[in-house]
Every structure is written in C-alpha cells, then in structure tokens.
Design a protein around this motif. Structure first.
Motif, PDB file in Angstrom:
ATOM      1  N   ALA A  49       0.734  -1.193  -0.220  1.00  0.00           N
ATOM      2  CA  ALA A  49      -0.095  -0.024   0.013  1.00  0.00           C
ATOM      3  C   ALA A  49       0.737   1.145   0.070  1.00  0.00           C
ATOM      4  N   VAL A  50       1.853   1.170   0.685  1.00  0.00           N
ATOM      5  CA  VAL A  50       2.940   2.342   0.823  1.00  0.00           C
ATOM      6  C   VAL A  50       3.448   2.548  -0.525  1.00  0.00           C
ATOM      7  N   LYS A  51       3.708   1.355  -1.057  1.00  0.00           N
ATOM      8  CA  LYS A  51       4.586   1.528  -2.674  1.00  0.00           C
ATOM      9  C   LYS A  51       3.533   2.171  -3.612  1.00  0.00           C
ATOM     10  N   ILE A  52       2.172   2.067  -3.490  1.00  0.00           N
ATOM     11  CA  ILE A  52       1.494   2.704  -4.262  1.00  0.00           C
ATOM     12  C   ILE A  52       0.999   4.045  -3.782  1.00  0.00           C
ATOM     13  N   GLY A  53       1.219   4.529  -2.708  1.00  0.00           N
ATOM     14  CA  GLY A  53       1.123   5.719  -2.371  1.00  0.00           C
ATOM     15  C   GLY A  53       0.123   5.980  -1.281  1.00  0.00           C
ATOM     16  N   ILE A  54      -0.316   4.935  -0.595  1.00  0.00           N
ATOM     17  CA  ILE A  54      -1.190   5.262   0.521  1.00  0.00           C
ATOM     18  C   ILE A  54      -0.443   5.470   1.656  1.00  0.00           C
ATOM     19  N   ARG A  55      -0.581   6.678   2.505  1.00  0.00           N
ATOM     20  CA  ARG A  55       0.043   7.002   3.422  1.00  0.00           C
ATOM     21  C   ARG A  55      -0.536   7.057   5.085  1.00  0.00           C
ATOM     22  N   THR A  56      -2.059   6.684   4.908  1.00  0.00           N
ATOM     23  CA  THR A  56      -2.605   7.026   5.996  1.00  0.00           C
ATOM     24  C   THR A  56      -3.516   5.619   6.350  1.00  0.00           C
ATOM     25  N   PHE A  57      -3.247   5.105   7.578  1.00  0.00           N
ATOM     26  CA  PHE A  57      -3.755   3.937   7.863  1.00  0.00           C
ATOM     27  C   PHE A  57      -4.528   3.686   9.158  1.00  0.00           C
ATOM     28  N   GLY A  58      -5.523   2.840   9.058  1.00  0.00           N
ATOM     29  CA  GLY A  58      -6.509   2.689  10.247  1.00  0.00           C
ATOM     30  C   GLY A  58      -6.331   1.416  11.104  1.00  0.00           C
ATOM     31  N   GLU A  59      -6.082   1.341  12.258  1.00  0.00           N
ATOM     32  CA  GLU A  59      -6.130  -0.152  12.843  1.00  0.00           C
ATOM     33  C   GLU A  59      -7.277  -0.075  14.095  1.00  0.00           C
ATOM     34  N   LEU A  65      -1.870  -2.150  16.290  1.00  0.00           N
ATOM     35  CA  LEU A  65      -1.247  -0.763  15.953  1.00  0.00           C
ATOM     36  C   LEU A  65       0.297  -0.538  16.476  1.00  0.00           C
ATOM     37  N   ARG A  66       0.404  -0.982  17.657  1.00  0.00           N
ATOM     38  CA  ARG A  66       1.629  -0.735  18.272  1.00  0.00           C
ATOM     39  C   ARG A  66       2.827  -1.552  17.259  1.00  0.00           C
ATOM     40  N   GLU A  73       8.672   1.619  11.350  1.00  0.00           N
ATOM     41  CA  GLU A  73       9.189   2.633  11.756  1.00  0.00           C
ATOM     42  C   GLU A  73      10.076   3.416  11.001  1.00  0.00           C
ATOM     43  N   GLY A  74       9.995   4.862  10.696  1.00  0.00           N
ATOM     44  CA  GLY A  74      10.941   5.678   9.506  1.00  0.00           C
ATOM     45  C   GLY A  74      10.173   5.678   8.325  1.00  0.00           C
ATOM     46  N   VAL A  75       9.039   5.070   8.105  1.00  0.00           N
ATOM     47  CA  VAL A  75       8.223   5.228   7.016  1.00  0.00           C
ATOM     48  C   VAL A  75       7.251   6.190   7.239  1.00  0.00           C
ATOM     49  N   ASP A  76       6.957   7.047   6.181  1.00  0.00           N
ATOM     50  CA  ASP A  76       6.229   8.442   6.324  1.00  0.00           C
ATOM     51  C   ASP A  76       4.849   7.755   6.316  1.00  0.00           C
ATOM     52  N   ILE A  77       4.049   7.555   7.586  1.00  0.00           N
ATOM     53  CA  ILE A  77       2.972   6.896   7.662  1.00  0.00           C
ATOM     54  C   ILE A  77       2.244   7.900   8.785  1.00  0.00           C
ATOM     55  N   GLU A  78       0.835   8.176   8.516  1.00  0.00           N
ATOM     56  CA  GLU A  78      -0.165   8.608   9.565  1.00  0.00           C
ATOM     57  C   GLU A  78      -1.083   7.361   9.917  1.00  0.00           C
ATOM     58  N   TRP A  79      -0.862   7.077  11.447  1.00  0.00           N
ATOM     59  CA  TRP A  79      -1.915   6.279  11.899  1.00  0.00           C
ATOM     60  C   TRP A  79      -3.136   6.750  12.774  1.00  0.00           C
ATOM     61  N   HIS A  80      -4.113   5.961  12.308  1.00  0.00           N
ATOM     62  CA  HIS A  80      -5.384   6.288  13.025  1.00  0.00           C
ATOM     63  C   HIS A  80      -5.713   5.090  13.881  1.00  0.00           C
ATOM     64  N   PHE A  81      -6.136   5.334  15.010  1.00  0.00           N
ATOM     65  CA  PHE A  81      -6.885   4.186  15.870  1.00  0.00           C
ATOM     66  C   PHE A  81      -8.396   4.639  15.616  1.00  0.00           C
ATOM     67  N   ILE A  82      -9.059   3.388  15.064  1.00  0.00           N
ATOM     68  CA  ILE A  82     -10.436   3.400  14.841  1.00  0.00           C
ATOM     69  C   ILE A  82     -11.382   2.476  15.709  1.00  0.00           C
ATOM     70  N   VAL A  96       1.659   6.501  18.800  1.00  0.00           N
ATOM     71  CA  VAL A  96       1.780   6.471  17.419  1.00  0.00           C
ATOM     72  C   VAL A  96       0.513   6.878  16.783  1.00  0.00           C
ATOM     73  N   ALA A  97      -0.668   7.073  17.360  1.00  0.00           N
ATOM     74  CA  ALA A  97      -1.644   7.563  16.511  1.00  0.00           C
ATOM     75  C   ALA A  97      -1.826   8.846  16.489  1.00  0.00           C
ATOM     76  N   LYS A  98      -2.004   9.275  15.055  1.00  0.00           N
ATOM     77  CA  LYS A  98      -2.273  10.729  14.772  1.00  0.00           C
ATOM     78  C   LYS A  98      -3.598  11.324  15.310  1.00  0.00           C
ATOM     79  N   MET A  99      -4.346  10.442  15.095  1.00  0.00           N
ATOM     80  CA  MET A  99      -5.937  10.476  15.568  1.00  0.00           C
ATOM     81  C   MET A  99      -6.458   9.148  16.020  1.00  0.00           C
ATOM     82  N   ILE A 100      -7.518   9.476  16.918  1.00  0.00           N
ATOM     83  CA  ILE A 100      -8.108   8.499  17.743  1.00  0.00           C
ATOM     84  C   ILE A 100      -9.700   8.589  17.651  1.00  0.00           C
TER      85      ILE A 100
END
Length: 232
Positions: A49-59, A65-66, A73-82, A96-100
C-alpha cells in the motif's frame, strides 16, 4: 494476498469515486482524507500500500497498531486508531496515533490525556456518536455531546477535533439520514466549539453517500484490500 496491480486499481477506483461524489455536491475532494483500514492484514500488504502511495492507515486493535508502527518505523505514515478503546491499552495507541476516532467515555479521555502528557503531545481525538440509536452500537447520544465537550475542556493534552459515527449496515442511500444528522450536529457544535471540524463517516458500503453528506474522513478496508483475514 492481493497483487500490487489489483491494489493500485482498487485505490484509483476509490479515489475516483470520492472525487466524483464530492464534485457532485460542489465539494473539494482534496478536503477528504482516505484512511486505509488494515486490521488483521499482514505487514507485506501495508508495504504494498505504501508503495502505491497510501500513507494513512487505520487499525482497530491497540497491540496490532503498536506492532505495525514498530515494523514500519521510519516510513512516512499517519496512523489512526479506529477501534474500541480499552483503557489499559491506551499506552499502545497514544505514542503512534495521529488521531483516535472512537472516544465516547470519560475514562477513555482521562487515560488518553495522561498518556499524551507522558509522551509530550496533544492528542487529536474524535467523539463517537450513535446517531442511529441502535443498542448494539457504541457512542454518545447526539444530545449528550455538548455536555461531554464542556466537561472535556479541563483536559490539557487532548484536542477534540470532530465527530465519528457508524451508520447501520443498510443500502447506501438509506444511510444518508444518519450522515446528515451527524453533519448538522457538527455544524451546531462548531458555533461554541470551533475545533469541531472533522466528520469521520463512511466505509466501503456507504462512503460515496457519506462524501455527499460532508464526510471529511472515510475509513475504507474491503474496497481496497478485499475481504480481510478472519481472526481465529
């Protein structure tokens, strides 16, 4: 597992649908964030998913998530806890979560505030609202949200930035009244609480209708990745 080519096509289809339905109601589609829901999917799929351009993931699960955040780690990702919040697992989410997305109990807010203080951050959260009134669904009743927001002002390390809901699993058009109700509630609350701007609503089944009704965040799993692996 889905192939890169299949995933790329699915991603393009979803983005095109978001764009078409946003334009249909005169919205700027760039205002809508796509959260790719990856619960129970393996790290290999996230890498794809990262390879094709997705950068925001929800767990949905705190430990998952952890673990995934550590593996990537080190990959440009925005994590959401849903998912549902267990207060004893907030310590895995906050670092780690940008948004809960799914807060509706005061105990959750207290634990998140404590955890955010420890790691020196202001944690963005959404309040889950049960607009359908279904007993099986979690969330605040719409009439409870304002009082909850007033009480929440004493917390210094959480920032409530919007609302989240799950519509009943019905034909997409039949979900429209629930999404509209949440948008109207958000608009009313914004008068006294200007930070309340986000609307997390819409999943694979109904995200096109949610976009038409004002969603700013859609949570998409199946339409991107296919049916997920069932937990044993």
């Amino acid at each position: 597992m889905i192939t890169e080519e299949e995933l790329r096509k699915n991603y393009e289809d979803v983005l095109n649908n978001i764009k078409a339905h946003a334009q249909k109601v005169g919205r700027d589609y760039s205002d809508i964030k796509l959260v790719a829901v990856t619960k129970t999917h393996p790290i290999e799929l996230l890498n794809l998913a990262v390879k094709i351009g997705i950068r925001t993931f929800g767990e949905n699960y705190a430990q998952e998530l952890r673990d995934k955040a550590k593996a990537l780690e080190g990959v440009d990702i925005e994590w959401h806890f849903i998912g549902r919040i267990q207060t004893n697992k907030v310590k895995y989410i906050v670092p780690v979560a940008k948004m809960i997305h799914s807060v509706y109990r005061f105990e959750e807010l207290e634990e998140i505030d404590k955890g955010a203080k420890k790691v020196g951050k202001i944690q963005d959260i959404l309040l889950e609202v049960n607009v359908s009134g279904e007993e099986t669904k979690a969330g605040l009743q719409p009439e409870q949200v304002k009082d909850f927001l007033v009480s929440a002002t004493r917390f210094t390390n959480v920032k409530i930035v919007g609302l989240m809901t799950m519509a009943p699993y019905v034909e997409p058009e039949n979900a429209r009244p629930y999404f509209r109700k949440l948008r109207i509630l958000r608009d009313e609350l914004k008068v006294d609480f200007p930070d309340i701007v986000e609307l997390s609503m819409g999943m694979t089944n109904d995200y096109t209708v949610a976009v038409e009704e004002g969603s700013t965040i859609v949570r998409i799993g199946t339409a991107l990745f296919g049916e997920r692996k069932k937990l044993k």
